[in-house]
Write an enzyme that holds these catalytic residues in place. Structure first.
Site, PDB file in Angstrom:
ATOM      1  CG  ASP A   1       3.358  -2.262  -5.459  1.00 55.82           C
ATOM      2  OD1 ASP A   1       4.301  -3.036  -5.193  1.00 55.82           O
ATOM      3  OD2 ASP A   1       2.270  -2.659  -5.908  1.00 55.82           O
TER       4      ASP A   1
ATOM      5  CD  GLU B   1      -1.952  -6.560   0.115  1.00 55.60           C
ATOM      6  OE1 GLU B   1      -2.504  -7.068  -0.882  1.00 55.60           O
ATOM      7  OE2 GLU B   1      -0.730  -6.453   0.237  1.00 55.60           O
TER       8      GLU B   1
ATOM      9  CG  ASP C   1       2.681  -8.884  -4.623  1.00 55.09           C
ATOM     10  OD1 ASP C   1       2.344  -8.112  -3.713  1.00 55.09           O
ATOM     11  OD2 ASP C   1       2.987  -8.490  -5.766  1.00 55.09           O
TER      12      ASP C   1
END
Ligand SMILES: *[C@@H]1O[C@H](CO)[C@@H](O)[C@H](O)[C@H]1NC(C)=O
Length: 732
Positions: A589, A516, A513
């Site tokens: 999300d 980015e 997770d």
């Protein structure tokens, strides 16, 4: 009202503000992004470059791009650029444009490594010759034409320069670049005395030591009525025009991997991943594709018909056409043109460049149960046994960040998870698996061996001054391994061995997770663009691929830990072109509302079209509490996502499928069981994707290419070629 009440109401007001709180101001719009703003101001025909010294060398068609009339500007702005056109089997043309290394540019521009698979080079067709062609009505202008495949050829027009592929029969064009003369390439140069290259945004300064280096150009798709692709956006499947007559001007589609809190369900704004690959389709039943291998921030306009009414270049009008405009902050032009002609052909051509999707293990195509967080071992045992009690099949139980010792990945909270191996063995005894989260931010804590090791070895990304970059994330002060460096990737991969990852067993798999990368106190919640990677590469040049390299290193870790035969399962939030080789992705999300249920379909279809066949959205919606009806509808739809996982934010109420009364439990049980009934079909489709790239879930027009009514339908989709799914997206 008493003061206390006022204060209380104010608090309620604040709380309600955070419910729908996409913070627009935290992110840069195009007109706050100088390269995007400059590029969007350019007018058709502004490019004066012509192709010079056209020849065949090393099997490529090559040329220099020089300005037609000598500039009155700086000499160093007008150095010739090098251009090469290469052709490959199955109708693929590659066009590269870069600065000429023999002219000593101040820096070598970044070319994305490790995305194009090595087998691709073996498919190169060595050009022997080009034929010259006069262009009608263009006062004797010349084009050079080369062979592309039996039905197609590639054309370089010299003045002004333009590159396109066309069908041999009838000369029908397929895809072209710079037909509107919007091409622009900001060459690296020495800073002038009075120049200020810094950029500021919301208290962050980007030092931009190399100055402007953006690239932009127009790309046209012929015989085309719609364009699709370029994830990741929460928006319709057929991309809506962003500029032009009759269109309310919007932001361009942005490709910039960002951790966007509570993203909107309809927006061209860039979220977690980026794949600069666009597919077109039209009434002819034919498709074509265009891929720009570039990992810097990109912005893409889809132009409405008539946008070029004034000042345009004469274009063939007999074919319907969609024009697009591509802008990138840095990097080089490394582009691939795919001729199709069928939709599946385009996808096959794209994966022959970027790789076939990994073949998942059977268990990972079943149902996954996740939540932030399953609290402790007892909670895990309870949830697991409730599935059996309620006769609901599932395969994988997930642990989010709270299972660790203070967000130090590869560790366990000793109070909550004192017996991780035993816990996994109990699940494994029932044929089930566990997934734990491992994120790229490493807690800067001298007593944490991983941090100590990484900092001593100098393995962290550096800030612009050369110190370890220090950003704020879940564990507090954190640093990020430089995943561009293959040595660091293999160091990272080692961390997954059973010896290094204490408490892990062969039934444990991984979730990446925040890759980015997400940095809570960074510009736009990510790493500064002037941070430095291996070889002085700036973060701006590879930003969109950071998560890709991280996913790659993690998947390699899982391959390495065993005998190499156990296929990895790694779920990633960030992705780039080629991520399909390393595992699954999800749409991040999302929120527990009907609009997010609805938009999950175009998002998953877009991912499949661009190679990422193993994808899904959080069932139930991550933020907020779904009404039981919405939750049931989400299970009924999610059972057909390639990746099927229930997940929820830690502020939400528990929502395991048995918590909403018998009738709802029965409906969710039925949905999950249907998925299990269809597992052999899904598994077969995953194998089909694994050998051909054709996705597991497909837009209707991929199976029915001539059915015009299907071209913009993104409520229904096909699972394989035999099953049509129509979701229910409204209450009642
Ligand atoms: C299929 O998946 C496997 C495992 O992920 C991978 O090694 C292989 O390259 C893929 N493609 C083919 C054609 O097997």
């Amino acid at each position: 009202m008493k003061m206390k009440q006022v204060a209380f109401l104010f608090l309620i007001f604040l709380a309600s503000q955070t419910v729908h709180s996409w913070k627009k101001d935290e992110f840069r719009a195009c007109d706050q992004t100088p390269f995007c703003k400059r590029a969007r101001f350019r007018k058709p025909g502004a490019c004066t470059l012509i192709a010079h010294d056209v020849s065949i060398s090393d099997g490529d068609l090559t040329a220099k791009l020089i300005p037609k009339a000598p500039h009155d500007q700086d000499q160093d702005q007008i150095k010739p650029l090098t251009l090469s056109v290469s052709v490959y089997q199955d109708g693929i043309m590659r066009l590269k444009i870069d600065e000429d290394p023999s002219l000593d540019p101040p820096k070598k521009r970044f070319q994305v490594a490790d995305v194009v698979v090595s087998e691709f080079e073996t498919k190169k067709l060595w050009l022997q010759s080009a034929s010259a062609e006069k262009i009608n009505g263009d006062d004797g202008g010349l084009s050079s034409v080369v062979y592309l495949s039996d039905g197609y050829e590639a054309v370089l027009r010299h003045d002004p320069f333009e590159v396109y592929v066309r069908e041999k029969a009838g000369n029908r064009r397929v895809v072209s670049l710079n037909s509107h003369g919007l091409f622009d390439f900001e060459q690296l140069r020495v800073k002038k005395e009075d120049e200020d290259w810094e950029e500021r945004f919301r208290g962050h300064t980007d030092t931009r030591p190399y100055g402007p280096q953006s690239i932009s150009f127009d790309v046209s798709f012929y015989g085309s009525d719609f364009v699709y692709g370029i994830p990741e956006h929460a928006s319709s499947f057929a991309l809506k025009p962003t500029r032009g007559p009759g269109v309310e001007e919007s932001e361009p589609f942005r490709l910039f991997n960002l951790d966007v809190f509570e993203y909107l369900h309809e927006s061209p704004f860039g979220i977690y991943g980026s794949i600069p690959f666009m597919v077109s389709h039209g009434k002819s039943g034919q498709s074509s594709g265009f891929f720009w291998l570039n990992a810097a921030e990109m912005q893409i306009d889809v132009l409405a018909k008539g946008w070029d009414a004034e000042g345009g270049i004469l274009m063939p009008t007999e074919q319907s056409r969609i024009d697009t405009f591509w802008m990138s902050e840095a990097g080089i032009v490394d582009t691939f043109f795919f001729v199709g002609p069928g939709p599946k052909d385009v996808v096959k051509q794209y994966v022959s460049v970027t790789g076939l999707p990994a073949m998942p293990q059977l268990f990972s195509t079943g149902y996954h149960q996740c939540r932030w967080n399953y609290r402790d071992e007892e909670d895990v045992e309870n949830v697991d046994s409730k599935f059996d009690e309620h006769d609901i099949p599932y395969d994988v139980l997930w642990l989010d960040i709270e299972h660790t010792d203070g967000k130090r990945y590869f560790t366990w909270d000793k109070m909550l998870f004192p017996h991780p191996e035993e816990m996994q063995r109990k699940l494994a005894a029932k044929g089930r698996h566990m997934v734990t989260i491992v994120d790229p931010h490493i807690k800067r804590d001298e007593s944490f061996h991983l941090h100590k090791d990484a900092s001593q070895r100098g393995y962290y990304v550096k800030d612009a001054t050369g110190k370890d970059y220090d950003g704020w994330c879940w564990p507090g002060s954190s640093s990020y391994p430089d995943m561009l460096n293959p040595e660091i990737r293999s160091w990272w991969a080692e961390k997954f061995s059973y010896d290094n990852y204490v408490g892990s067993t062969p039934s444990l798999y991984i979730w990446n997770d925040m890759n980015e990368p997400s940095v809570f106190n960074g510009p736009e919640v990510t790493m500064p663009r002037d941070a430095l990677h291996l070889g002085g590469v700036e973060h701006r040049e590879l930003h969109n691929a950071y998560g890709y390299y991280f996913h790659m290193a993690t998947a390699e870790g899982l391959l390495k830990r065993g005998d190499g035969k156990d296929r990895p399962f790694v779920l990633s939030r960030a992705f780039f072109a080629g991520s399909q080789r390393y595992g699954a992705v999800w749409t991040g999300d999302n929120s527990a509302d009907w609009d997010h249920l609805r938009v999950s379909v175009p998002m998953v279809l877009t991912l499949g079209l661009t190679g990422m066949t193993f994808s899904g959205a959080d069932v139930g919606g991550f933020f907020g509490n779904p009404e039981p009806e919405l939750l049931v509808r989400w299970y009924q739809l999610g059972a057909y996502y390639p990746f099927f996982r229930g997940h929820a934010h830690h502020d939400t109420k528990r929502r395991e499928p048995w918590l909403f009364g018998e009738r709802n439990t029965a409906l969710m049980r039925d949905a999950i069981r249907i998925r299990y009934t269809l597992l052999p079909y899904f598994y077969t489709l995953f194998r089909e994707a694994n050998v051909s790239g054709v996705p597991v879930v497909r837009p209707l027009w991929m199976e029915f290419p001539s059915d015009e009514a299907a071209f913009s339908n993104d409520e229904a989709f096909m699972v394989g070629n035999s099953l049509l799914v129509q979701g229910i997206y409204t209450a009642g």
